[in-house]
Scaffold this motif. Structure first.
Motif, PDB file in Angstrom:
ATOM      1  N   GLU A  91       0.838  -1.210   0.000  1.00 20.93           N
ATOM      2  CA  GLU A  91       0.000   0.000   0.000  1.00 20.93           C
ATOM      3  C   GLU A  91       0.871   1.257   0.000  1.00 20.93           C
ATOM      4  OE1 GLU A  91      -3.899   1.797   0.224  1.00 20.93           O
ATOM      5  OE2 GLU A  91      -3.165  -0.173  -0.329  1.00 20.93           O
ATOM      6  N   PHE A  92       1.901   1.266   0.827  1.00 20.12           N
ATOM      7  CA  PHE A  92       2.805   2.423   0.886  1.00 20.12           C
ATOM      8  C   PHE A  92       3.507   2.621  -0.455  1.00 20.12           C
ATOM      9  CE2 PHE A  92       6.728   4.655   1.897  1.00 20.12           C
ATOM     10  CZ  PHE A  92       6.257   5.682   2.700  1.00 20.12           C
ATOM     11  N   ARG A  93       4.008   1.529  -1.036  1.00 22.43           N
ATOM     12  CA  ARG A  93       4.708   1.586  -2.322  1.00 22.43           C
ATOM     13  C   ARG A  93       3.784   2.127  -3.421  1.00 22.43           C
ATOM     14  NH1 ARG A  93       9.193  -0.555  -4.151  1.00 22.43           N
ATOM     15  NH2 ARG A  93       9.470  -1.870  -2.315  1.00 22.43           N
ATOM     16  N   ARG A  94       2.542   1.683  -3.424  1.00 18.87           N
ATOM     17  CA  ARG A  94       1.590   2.079  -4.462  1.00 18.87           C
ATOM     18  C   ARG A  94       1.442   3.604  -4.530  1.00 18.87           C
ATOM     19  NH1 ARG A  94      -1.741  -1.743  -4.540  1.00 18.87           N
ATOM     20  NH2 ARG A  94      -2.637  -1.477  -2.481  1.00 18.87           N
ATOM     21  N   TYR A  95       1.509   4.271  -3.379  1.00 18.99           N
ATOM     22  CA  TYR A  95       1.279   5.721  -3.348  1.00 18.99           C
ATOM     23  C   TYR A  95       2.558   6.557  -3.277  1.00 18.99           C
ATOM     24  CZ  TYR A  95      -3.556   4.471  -2.889  1.00 18.99           C
ATOM     25  OH  TYR A  95      -4.797   3.946  -3.131  1.00 18.99           O
ATOM     26  N   LEU A 100       8.912   8.893  -5.861  1.00 20.58           N
ATOM     27  CA  LEU A 100      10.320   8.627  -5.562  1.00 20.58           C
ATOM     28  C   LEU A 100      11.120   8.458  -6.849  1.00 20.58           C
ATOM     29  CD1 LEU A 100      10.019   6.148  -2.558  1.00 20.58           C
ATOM     30  CD2 LEU A 100      10.837   8.507  -2.498  1.00 20.58           C
ATOM     31  N   ARG A 101      10.567   7.720  -7.794  1.00 16.68           N
ATOM     32  CA  ARG A 101      11.249   7.539  -9.081  1.00 16.68           C
ATOM     33  C   ARG A 101      11.421   8.882  -9.788  1.00 16.68           C
ATOM     34  NH1 ARG A 101      11.649   2.328 -11.608  1.00 16.68           N
ATOM     35  NH2 ARG A 101      10.930   0.724 -10.177  1.00 16.68           N
ATOM     36  N   ALA A 102      10.384   9.706  -9.769  1.00 16.82           N
ATOM     37  CA  ALA A 102      10.456  11.017 -10.419  1.00 16.82           C
ATOM     38  C   ALA A 102      11.548  11.873  -9.774  1.00 16.82           C
ATOM     39  CB  ALA A 102       9.103  11.722 -10.348  1.00 16.82           C
ATOM     40  N   GLY A 103      11.654  11.836  -8.456  1.00 14.35           N
ATOM     41  CA  GLY A 103      12.682  12.610  -7.770  1.00 14.35           C
ATOM     42  C   GLY A 103      14.084  12.138  -8.113  1.00 14.35           C
ATOM     43  N   LYS A 104      14.266  10.826  -8.191  1.00 16.75           N
ATOM     44  CA  LYS A 104      15.579  10.287  -8.552  1.00 16.75           C
ATOM     45  C   LYS A 104      15.931  10.633  -9.997  1.00 16.75           C
ATOM     46  CE  LYS A 104      15.429   6.579  -5.140  1.00 16.75           C
ATOM     47  NZ  LYS A 104      16.409   7.188  -4.248  1.00 16.75           N
ATOM     48  N   ARG A 105      14.950  10.563 -10.876  1.00 17.26           N
ATOM     49  CA  ARG A 105      15.185  10.954 -12.273  1.00 17.26           C
ATOM     50  C   ARG A 105      15.564  12.434 -12.353  1.00 17.26           C
ATOM     51  NH1 ARG A 105      11.057   7.356 -13.397  1.00 17.26           N
ATOM     52  NH2 ARG A 105       9.461   8.933 -13.153  1.00 17.26           N
ATOM     53  N   GLU A 106      14.840  13.264 -11.612  1.00 16.63           N
ATOM     54  CA  GLU A 106      15.118  14.703 -11.619  1.00 16.63           C
ATOM     55  C   GLU A 106      16.547  14.987 -11.156  1.00 16.63           C
ATOM     56  OE1 GLU A 106      13.528  18.439  -9.051  1.00 16.63           O
ATOM     57  OE2 GLU A 106      11.971  17.155  -9.934  1.00 16.63           O
ATOM     58  N   ASN A 107      16.993  14.312 -10.095  1.00 15.75           N
ATOM     59  CA  ASN A 107      18.359  14.498  -9.601  1.00 15.75           C
ATOM     60  C   ASN A 107      19.393  14.079 -10.644  1.00 15.75           C
ATOM     61  OD1 ASN A 107      17.340  15.407  -7.167  1.00 15.75           O
ATOM     62  ND2 ASN A 107      17.649  13.471  -6.108  1.00 15.75           N
ATOM     63  N   LEU A 108      19.180  12.913 -11.252  1.00 16.63           N
ATOM     64  CA  LEU A 108      20.122  12.428 -12.262  1.00 16.63           C
ATOM     65  C   LEU A 108      20.137  13.329 -13.492  1.00 16.63           C
ATOM     66  CD1 LEU A 108      19.329   8.662 -11.825  1.00 16.63           C
ATOM     67  CD2 LEU A 108      21.571   9.714 -11.413  1.00 16.63           C
ATOM     68  N   LEU A 109      18.976  13.815 -13.899  1.00 18.68           N
ATOM     69  CA  LEU A 109      18.924  14.730 -15.040  1.00 18.68           C
ATOM     70  C   LEU A 109      19.638  16.039 -14.732  1.00 18.68           C
ATOM     71  CD1 LEU A 109      15.294  14.090 -16.316  1.00 18.68           C
ATOM     72  CD2 LEU A 109      17.432  13.551 -17.519  1.00 18.68           C
ATOM     73  N   ALA A 110      19.581  16.485 -13.482  1.00 12.52           N
ATOM     74  CA  ALA A 110      20.303  17.699 -13.087  1.00 12.52           C
ATOM     75  C   ALA A 110      21.810  17.487 -13.197  1.00 12.52           C
ATOM     76  CB  ALA A 110      19.924  18.116 -11.665  1.00 12.52           C
TER      77      ALA A 110
END
Length: 194
Positions: A91-95, A100-110
């Motif tokens: 349930e926690f993962r679903r929401y 979290l993935r978007a934040g990690k992508r944003e950091n790597l793209l930066a």
């Protein structure tokens, strides 16, 4: 000191990178971006409230590196979990995992974007200047890179055999990258707390 972060008087950090360092950091970041996968952007005409409530996966990733980057919120790694713990983790993962993935992508793209802004040539090093926001993104990206590489290398606190690998071992370059990223991460933290 070339190759390591130093504090900037006006805040943030600076690092001098050569062409090889830029290439390695960029390549590792792009590889991790590919592993994390593309983001699922809502349609432009989508209801904003509905876009906020997009559900993500409920099962942990099968890839060990992704499982390390997106661990279960309940229960420990390798610990047997009862049904209630598994349901709570799902349930926690679903929401949360999509964000979290978007934040990690944003950091790597930066990281990739700031490296792409440099134009290191073979005979010259480049100075990368990061403001406080970019420093935060770099810290997140460096941490994720180390976690992913450490998982692939099966790094553990109890086992130091990776540090004694012969030069002929194919894992040796990744061990060097793992240690170098650790040095970058440590000096970036030091420069921000100086």
């Amino acid at each position: 000191m070339p190759g390591y972060f130093e504090a900037r008087p006006e805040g943030g950090a600076t690092i001098v990178l050569d062409e090889v360092e830029i290439s390695i950091l960029r390549s590792l970041s792009v590889q991790l971006l590919e592993l994390i996968g593309p983001g699922e952007e809502p349609a432009q005409d989508a209801d904003p409230l509905a876009a906020l409530m997009v559900e993500g996966p409920s099962e942990p990733p099968a890839d060990p590196a992704l499982a390390r980057l997106f661990p279960d919120a309940y229960g420990g790694p390798g610990a047997p979990a009862d049904r209630a713990t598994r349901e709570a983790a799902a349930e926690f993962r679903r929401y949360t995992e999509t964000d979290l993935r978007a934040g990690k992508r944003e950091n790597l793209l930066a990281v990739v974007g700031s490296l792409d802004g440099l134009s290191a040539r073979e005979d010259e090093d480049e100075v990368l200047r990061l403001d406080a926001d970019l420093c935060r993104q770099w810290l997140g990206a460096l941490n994720d890179l180390r976690l992913a590489i450490g998982t692939r290398l099966e790094v553990s606190e109890e086992d130091d055999t990776l540090m004694r690998l012969p030069d002929s071992d194919p894992r040796k370059p990744m061990v060097h990258a793992y240690l170098w990223l650790g040095g970058l991460q440590e000096t970036l933290v030091e420069s921000l707390t100086a």
